[in-house]
Design an enzyme around this catalytic site. Structure first.
Site, mmCIF file in Angstrom:
data_model
loop_
_atom_site.group_PDB
_atom_site.id
_atom_site.type_symbol
_atom_site.label_atom_id
_atom_site.label_comp_id
_atom_site.label_asym_id
_atom_site.label_seq_id
_atom_site.Cartn_x
_atom_site.Cartn_y
_atom_site.Cartn_z
ATOM 1 N N ASP A 1 22.168 -2.312 24.665
ATOM 2 C CA ASP A 1 20.745 -2.052 24.870
ATOM 3 C C ASP A 1 20.310 -2.265 26.321
ATOM 4 O OD1 ASP A 1 18.406 -1.328 23.214
ATOM 5 O OD2 ASP A 1 17.557 -3.146 24.127
ATOM 6 N N ARG B 1 13.185 15.289 25.562
ATOM 7 C CA ARG B 1 13.123 14.587 24.287
ATOM 8 C C ARG B 1 13.703 13.207 24.561
ATOM 9 N NH1 ARG B 1 17.388 12.767 20.651
ATOM 10 N NH2 ARG B 1 16.567 12.479 18.564
ATOM 11 N N ARG C 1 8.727 22.803 16.809
ATOM 12 C CA ARG C 1 10.075 23.049 17.327
ATOM 13 C C ARG C 1 10.881 23.716 16.218
ATOM 14 N NH1 ARG C 1 13.607 17.887 18.734
ATOM 15 N NH2 ARG C 1 13.152 17.459 16.541
ATOM 16 N N GLU D 1 11.192 10.462 20.368
ATOM 17 C CA GLU D 1 11.734 10.374 19.024
ATOM 18 C C GLU D 1 11.412 9.020 18.411
ATOM 19 O OE1 GLU D 1 15.649 10.269 16.284
ATOM 20 O OE2 GLU D 1 15.457 9.187 18.154
ATOM 21 N N ASN E 1 17.763 4.545 25.934
ATOM 22 C CA ASN E 1 17.579 3.238 25.307
ATOM 23 C C ASN E 1 18.824 2.376 25.467
ATOM 24 O OD1 ASN E 1 16.491 1.219 23.300
ATOM 25 N ND2 ASN E 1 18.303 1.935 22.162
ATOM 26 N N ARG F 1 13.408 -3.353 19.094
ATOM 27 C CA ARG F 1 13.468 -2.888 20.486
ATOM 28 C C ARG F 1 14.361 -3.716 21.398
ATOM 29 N NH1 ARG F 1 7.183 -1.831 19.892
ATOM 30 N NH2 ARG F 1 7.137 0.432 19.639
ATOM 31 N N ASP G 1 15.417 10.210 23.221
ATOM 32 C CA ASP G 1 16.144 9.700 22.066
ATOM 33 C C ASP G 1 15.808 8.232 21.832
ATOM 34 O OD1 ASP G 1 18.588 9.972 20.189
ATOM 35 O OD2 ASP G 1 19.091 8.210 21.395
ATOM 36 N N ASN H 1 16.062 18.501 11.914
ATOM 37 C CA ASN H 1 16.646 18.343 13.242
ATOM 38 C C ASN H 1 18.136 18.036 13.114
ATOM 39 O OD1 ASN H 1 16.888 15.609 12.707
ATOM 40 N ND2 ASN H 1 15.813 14.926 14.524
ATOM 41 N N HIS I 1 13.034 2.547 19.748
ATOM 42 C CA HIS I 1 13.740 1.315 20.127
ATOM 43 C C HIS I 1 13.449 0.908 21.571
ATOM 44 C CE1 HIS I 1 15.903 1.360 16.317
ATOM 45 N NE2 HIS I 1 15.880 2.678 16.453
#
Ligand code: LAG
Ligand code: CA
Length: 432
Positions: free
Chosen positions: A125, A153, A291, A192, A59, A116, A155, A253, A159
């Protein structure tokens, strides 16, 4: 990937765990080791049937105000949007006018554009709509896949725009057949997205892209272990929780165990009794793709990184004669009932429901079709005749390895005598 390094002697904590979430380039050069060491790990794991999933941070790059040299030796200057190790330049970052917050940071979770298109906690970003950025991220994913990783995964997927993620995923190579994957297999993605019914971004927006983290499960399991009567409602569609075949679930987590993202009502290795119950129940019940967590002990320091050597590189995991970890590593995955319940989960995977449910507030039990039967007790010891739903026969109880007889009518005498490991599990085709 190559990440920011925060040395000793600044106003920030030295080498915090979270420095890894500030990418400098996509070289496999981190505090955990170099490129060759990564290849060696992935390929040795594949050779024994252990798959590796990369925690990919795509991201953003490092935070504003940061510059210097990353963990792999690449120079960078965040304020200039200059990351020559990729390379990324200013055109690869979300144009400032697309972010509607005054200071350029994410500050309105009610507005998906803000979530976002602005900088998450000051992290620069990336502009995921750009075909160049999409290709560079896909090249990173493909370089991992080509080494032999099985998936990712993602992250901070919350966003990122789902369409941008989809484009990056579609450009990624199939899994590597030389590493034991069938031809034409796509990588496994889990995204995520912290959705606690508290904003404009929902897990449902990511359906079709793979699995999505379900943080409400962390709260539900905490409450359910506290009050067993709440356990049957652990999947609550009325609460917006992801469908069973979309949800990615876990008890804790690396963020919420230490009060970072999605924290609050979280049980961890620091409450070993409740944690064992929570993980065992999670692995026994049918909801979601599960998980398990494996930690190092951070004490009360929520910034501290892993056990380290004098040069601050990550220290070795030391395994003791009884198969547990030491040297600062907690290794929940090696706790006896947790290890054994992974076998149970695999054995009962074909049964989609929990059946023959029993719950008196202190004892919870259920079967998974006729493939397995699970029980746990909150306090004291258990000796009770219960319906297991299983074919008659003798089974080896997973935690104690004791023989258990299931009668012709499916009932069996269920006993738990070890209050340290208050779990009972039998399944077809599994050995203790
Ligand atoms: C995530 N999910 O969306 C991660 O799971 C979470 O652990 C990451 O934050 C976050 N996204 C960005 O990848 C972590 C720490 C933050 C840390 C950040 C960048 O939870 O505390 O921020 O990684 O290293 C740190 C400082 C901030 C600072 C920022 C930028 O704590 O104060 O503004 O760096 O310099
Ligand atoms: Ca973004």
């Amino acid at each position: 990937m190559e990440h920011l390094v925060i040395p000793e002697g600044t106003s920030e904590p030295a080498y915090p765990w979270w420095q890894r979430y500030q990418p400098i380039s996509y070289k496999f050069e981190s505090r955990s080791g170099n490129h060759d060491e990564f290849v060696d790990m992935v390929q040795r794991c594949n050779a024994v049937g252990v798959r590796i999933f990369v925690d990919a941070v795509v991201n953003h790059m490092a935070g504003l105000g940061r510059s210097g040299t990353g963990s792999g030796g690449s120079s960078f200057d965040s304020d200039q949007h200059d990351f020559p190790g990729v390379p990324y330049t200013d055109v690869d970052f979300t144009p400032r006018e697309m972010c509607n917050s005054g200071d350029g940071n994410v500050n309105n979770y009610g507005d998906p554009e803000n979530v976002r298109n602005c900088n998450l906690v000051g992290l620069t970003d990336l502009y995921g709509a750009s075909s160049e950025v999409r290709q560079k991220v896909a090249d990173y994913f493909s370089s991992a896949v080509d080494i032999g990783v099985a998936g990712f995964r993602v992250d901070a997927a919350k966003h990122m725009w789902p369409d941008d993620l989809k484009a990056m995923m579609d450009l990624t190579n199939n899994l590597n057949t030389d590493q034991g994957f069938p031809a034409n297999t796509r990588p496994f993605f889990y995204h995520e997205v912290i959705d606690r019914n508290d904003g404009a971004v929902t897990v449902q927006q990511y359906y079709g892209l793979g699995r999505i983290t379900e943080f409400r499960y962390c709260q539900k399991i905490t409450w359910g272990i506290d009050d067993f009567s709440q356990l049957w409602g652990i999947y609550d569609p009325g609460w917006g929780m992801a469908d069973p075949d979309k949800a990615f679930v876990f008890v804790d987590n690396h963020d919420n165990q230490r009060g970072h993202g999605g924290a609050g009502d979280t049980i961890t290795y620091k409450q070993p009794h409740n944690y064992r119950l929570g993980v065992a129940f999670t692995l026994a019940q049918p909801y979601g793709f599960t998980r398990i967590m494996s930690s190092y002990d951070f004490g009360t320091d929520t910034d501290v990184g892993p056990p380290h050597k004098s040069d601050w590189s990550t220290d070795d995991v030391v395994v003791t004669a009884d198969g547990q970890c030491s040297n600062g590593w907690v290794c929940e995955h090696r706790w006896p009932s947790i290890t054994k319940m992974v076998r149970f989960r695999n054995a009962v995977a074909g049964a989609l429901t929990a059946d023959n449910k029993y719950n008196d507030g202190n004892v919870v039990a259920f079967s998974r079709g006729n493939l397995g039967f699970f029980a746990m007790i909150k306090q004291g010891t258990l000796s009770m005749n219960l319906q297991t739903g299983m074919p008659a026969g003798t089974y080896s109880e997973l935690v104690t390895c004791a023989d258990v007889t299931v009668n012709g009518d499916g009932t069996a005498q269920i006993t738990i005598t070890n209050e340290e490991e208050p779990i009972f599990a039998i399944c077809q085709g599994c050995s203790c």
